[in-house]
Design a protein around this motif. Structure first.
Motif, PDB file in Angstrom:
ATOM      1  N   ALA A 260       0.848  -1.191   0.000  1.00 49.58           N
ATOM      2  CA  ALA A 260       0.000   0.000   0.000  1.00 49.58           C
ATOM      3  C   ALA A 260       0.886   1.245   0.000  1.00 49.58           C
ATOM      4  O   ALA A 260       2.006   1.239   0.524  1.00 49.58           O
ATOM      5  CB  ALA A 260      -0.922   0.008   1.209  1.00 49.58           C
ATOM      6  N   LEU A 261       0.370   2.335  -0.596  1.00 49.41           N
ATOM      7  CA  LEU A 261       1.109   3.586  -0.763  1.00 49.41           C
ATOM      8  C   LEU A 261       0.214   4.769  -0.469  1.00 49.41           C
ATOM      9  O   LEU A 261      -0.948   4.803  -0.889  1.00 49.41           O
ATOM     10  CB  LEU A 261       1.633   3.687  -2.203  1.00 49.41           C
ATOM     11  N   ALA A 262       0.757   5.762   0.252  1.00 49.84           N
ATOM     12  CA  ALA A 262       0.112   7.072   0.422  1.00 49.84           C
ATOM     13  C   ALA A 262       1.191   8.127   0.223  1.00 49.84           C
ATOM     14  O   ALA A 262       2.254   8.064   0.854  1.00 49.84           O
ATOM     15  CB  ALA A 262      -0.524   7.198   1.798  1.00 49.84           C
ATOM     16  N   ASN A 263       0.918   9.106  -0.662  1.00 49.75           N
ATOM     17  CA  ASN A 263       1.965  10.052  -1.055  1.00 49.75           C
ATOM     18  C   ASN A 263       1.346  11.398  -1.370  1.00 49.75           C
ATOM     19  O   ASN A 263       0.537  11.515  -2.299  1.00 49.75           O
ATOM     20  CB  ASN A 263       2.713   9.494  -2.281  1.00 49.75           C
ATOM     21  N   GLU A 264       1.695  12.416  -0.604  1.00 43.27           N
ATOM     22  CA  GLU A 264       1.178  13.758  -0.846  1.00 43.27           C
ATOM     23  C   GLU A 264       1.795  14.355  -2.100  1.00 43.27           C
ATOM     24  O   GLU A 264       3.012  14.287  -2.305  1.00 43.27           O
ATOM     25  CB  GLU A 264       1.489  14.657   0.346  1.00 43.27           C
ATOM     26  N   LYS A 265       0.945  14.976  -2.951  1.00 37.83           N
ATOM     27  CA  LYS A 265       1.395  15.737  -4.114  1.00 37.83           C
ATOM     28  C   LYS A 265       1.075  17.207  -3.863  1.00 37.83           C
ATOM     29  O   LYS A 265      -0.057  17.560  -3.529  1.00 37.83           O
ATOM     30  CB  LYS A 265       0.710  15.245  -5.393  1.00 37.83           C
ATOM     31  N   ARG A 266       2.088  18.030  -4.051  1.00 39.95           N
ATOM     32  CA  ARG A 266       1.936  19.430  -3.637  1.00 39.95           C
ATOM     33  C   ARG A 266       2.591  20.350  -4.652  1.00 39.95           C
ATOM     34  O   ARG A 266       3.718  20.121  -5.097  1.00 39.95           O
ATOM     35  CB  ARG A 266       2.573  19.613  -2.266  1.00 39.95           C
ATOM     36  N   THR A 267       1.883  21.386  -5.034  1.00 40.35           N
ATOM     37  CA  THR A 267       2.427  22.434  -5.887  1.00 40.35           C
ATOM     38  C   THR A 267       2.448  23.737  -5.091  1.00 40.35           C
ATOM     39  O   THR A 267       2.066  23.771  -3.915  1.00 40.35           O
ATOM     40  CB  THR A 267       1.573  22.615  -7.153  1.00 40.35           C
ATOM     41  N   ASP A 268       2.872  24.821  -5.733  1.00 39.85           N
ATOM     42  CA  ASP A 268       2.890  26.118  -5.042  1.00 39.85           C
ATOM     43  C   ASP A 268       1.489  26.606  -4.712  1.00 39.85           C
ATOM     44  O   ASP A 268       1.313  27.445  -3.816  1.00 39.85           O
ATOM     45  CB  ASP A 268       3.604  27.159  -5.904  1.00 39.85           C
ATOM     46  N   ALA A 269       0.483  26.067  -5.411  1.00 42.53           N
ATOM     47  CA  ALA A 269      -0.877  26.568  -5.230  1.00 42.53           C
ATOM     48  C   ALA A 269      -1.874  25.517  -4.780  1.00 42.53           C
ATOM     49  O   ALA A 269      -3.011  25.868  -4.433  1.00 42.53           O
ATOM     50  CB  ALA A 269      -1.379  27.188  -6.543  1.00 42.53           C
ATOM     51  N   ASP A 270      -1.482  24.241  -4.738  1.00 45.82           N
ATOM     52  CA  ASP A 270      -2.486  23.202  -4.505  1.00 45.82           C
ATOM     53  C   ASP A 270      -1.823  21.945  -3.929  1.00 45.82           C
ATOM     54  O   ASP A 270      -0.588  21.837  -3.900  1.00 45.82           O
ATOM     55  CB  ASP A 270      -3.196  22.870  -5.819  1.00 45.82           C
TER      56      ASP A 270
END
Length: 425
Positions: A260-270
């Protein structure tokens, strides 16, 4: 044990007294001589007893030494108890490409092979020694517990796969591992054997820096938890990805792995949360026949499973428009014909759910965003002796892009013959 050594001066004195007895033959002298003779005899008996005990002890020690096991020798050991083992291989890869990827690319690139009529690299011969590998295992003791480490490098780094790179570099102590090695989520254990050093679609060959903990849940089951740095170029990493893997030995012929995998994706705005599941199986149907299969379902991530579309699509302001979601599977059967010959038949497939909103993302080259990928292969390996191995393989695959090129084509082709020669040490 102290050993008793006979006093030769005392023995000589006793002999002299015995010889001179006739010269002193009177009652008192005779009594003294008899007393002295008895003491000498008692002394001789004690000497003989000590000699017998010494002989028996020597024989017993010899028997113990003969029966005691001899510890195996390590490759190199220092005076501090640290052992080193050096290993590696010299590897030559060659490929004749009927249709496929760029001229300078020998290994699998199925997700970006040119679309038909759009600059295919046809009828090309390529070769490289970049997959040549060198490694070292280290082992020592700390507070009575094993401490280990590994360093392994090859030359598949850089844009053209010709620079030195780190494959594995980690240390472990007890149940803990710190460093870079195979991802806890995208493990290569269940990929069918290939000659291509990167494997084929449906599998993964990802290595990440990580902190890993392993807990045995029984004799046949273990749980592995890890915090990993996927080094995703399209995401501003704030926290590491969290992965979990449950390994279970079904019996002596089979094993499975649930991940199983959980991974935050983050940009400068979202920001968004990516997730994934994986299931691997290895089963030996007969002593010489082994099945391997691996399945993934992932949404929003492209940093663990190989040959996927970008995990997220974002607009010019950095807002996340949509996530790529895909299913992939690889399955193969390996047959060991005898001690020298073995072969594998394999197939891999990946299907992505690409929305219209995803397609509008800034910076996407839609000709390289795929709806489907597949590859099939057949290989044969010959190992005349243990250090040497030679292989030959045919692979054919296709990709279907989500849009068509100017000439109306949306299909690219991977068609080649691979060969390899390996000397292991």
């Amino acid at each position: 044990m102290k050993t008793f050594k006979p006093n030769f001066k005392l023995s000589l004195l006793a002999a002299a007294v015995t010889v001179s007895m006739p010269a002193f033959a009177n009652t008192n002298q005779q009594a003294e001589i008899d007393s002295l003779r008895q003491e000498v005899q008692a002394l001789r008996a004690l000497i003989e007893q000590q000699q017998v005990q010494q002989t028996q002890t020597s024989q017993a020690v010899a028997q113990i030494q003969e029966k005691s096991p001899v510890a195996p020798a390590t490759s190199v050991a220092t005076s501090t108890g640290t052992a080193f083992k050096v290993y590696g291989n010299v590897r030559l890869d060659a490929s004749y490409q009927t249709e496929g990827s760029a001229v300078d690319r020998l290994y699998n690139n199925i997700n970006k092979v040119p679309l038909e009529g759009n600059g295919e690299a046809s009828e090309r011969f390529k070769s490289t020694l970049a997959a040549t590998r060198l490694g070292m295992d280290v082992k020592s003791q700390l507070n009575g517990q094993d401490v280990g480490g590994k360093i392994e490098v090859d030359f598949l780094g850089g844009a053209n796969f010709d620079n030195l790179r780190i494959r594995h570099a980690y240390m472990n102590y007890g149940n803990w591992l710190i460093g870079q090695t195979w991802s806890n989520f995208a493990v290569p254990d269940y990929m069918p054997e290939t000659i291509d050093a990167l494997g084929y679609v449906g599998g993964a060959v990802t290595r990440t820096p990580q902190l890993r903990y392993t807990q045995n849940l029984g004799s046949d089951t273990s749980l592995v938890l890890a915090a990993e740095d996927p080094k995703d170029k399209i995401s501003n990493t704030r926290i590491p990805a969290v992965t979990a893997r449950l390994n279970h030995q079904i019996n002596e012929d089979g094993r499975i792995s649930l991940r199983a995998l959980a991974n935050e994706k983050r940009t400068d705005a979202d920001e968004s949360m990516a997730w994934g599941l994986g299931l691997g199986l290895q089963y030996k149907f007969a002593p010489s026949t082994t099945l391997k299969a691996d399945y993934y379902h992932v949404k929003g991530d492209s940093s663990f499973v190989s040959w996927t579309n970008p995990g997220i699509s974002k607009n010019a302001a950095g807002e996340i428009l949509d996530e790529n979601e895909f299913d992939s599977i690889t399955v193969g059967l390996t047959q060991q014909f005898n001690e020298q010959w073995r072969g594998t038949l394999g197939y891999g497939y990946m299907k992505s759910d690409v929305s219209d909103r995803y397609k509008t993302g800034a910076g996407l080259n839609l000709l390289e965003v795929n709806k489907e990928l597949w590859q099939g292969w057949a290989n044969i390996f010959y190992s005349p002796t243990k250090p040497l191995s030679f292989g030959l393989e045919y692979v054919y695959g296709e990709r279907e892009a989500v849009v068509k090129a100017a000439n109306g084509s949306n299909t690219g082709e991977d068609n080649r013959i691979n060969a390899v020669a390996i000397y292991n040490f």
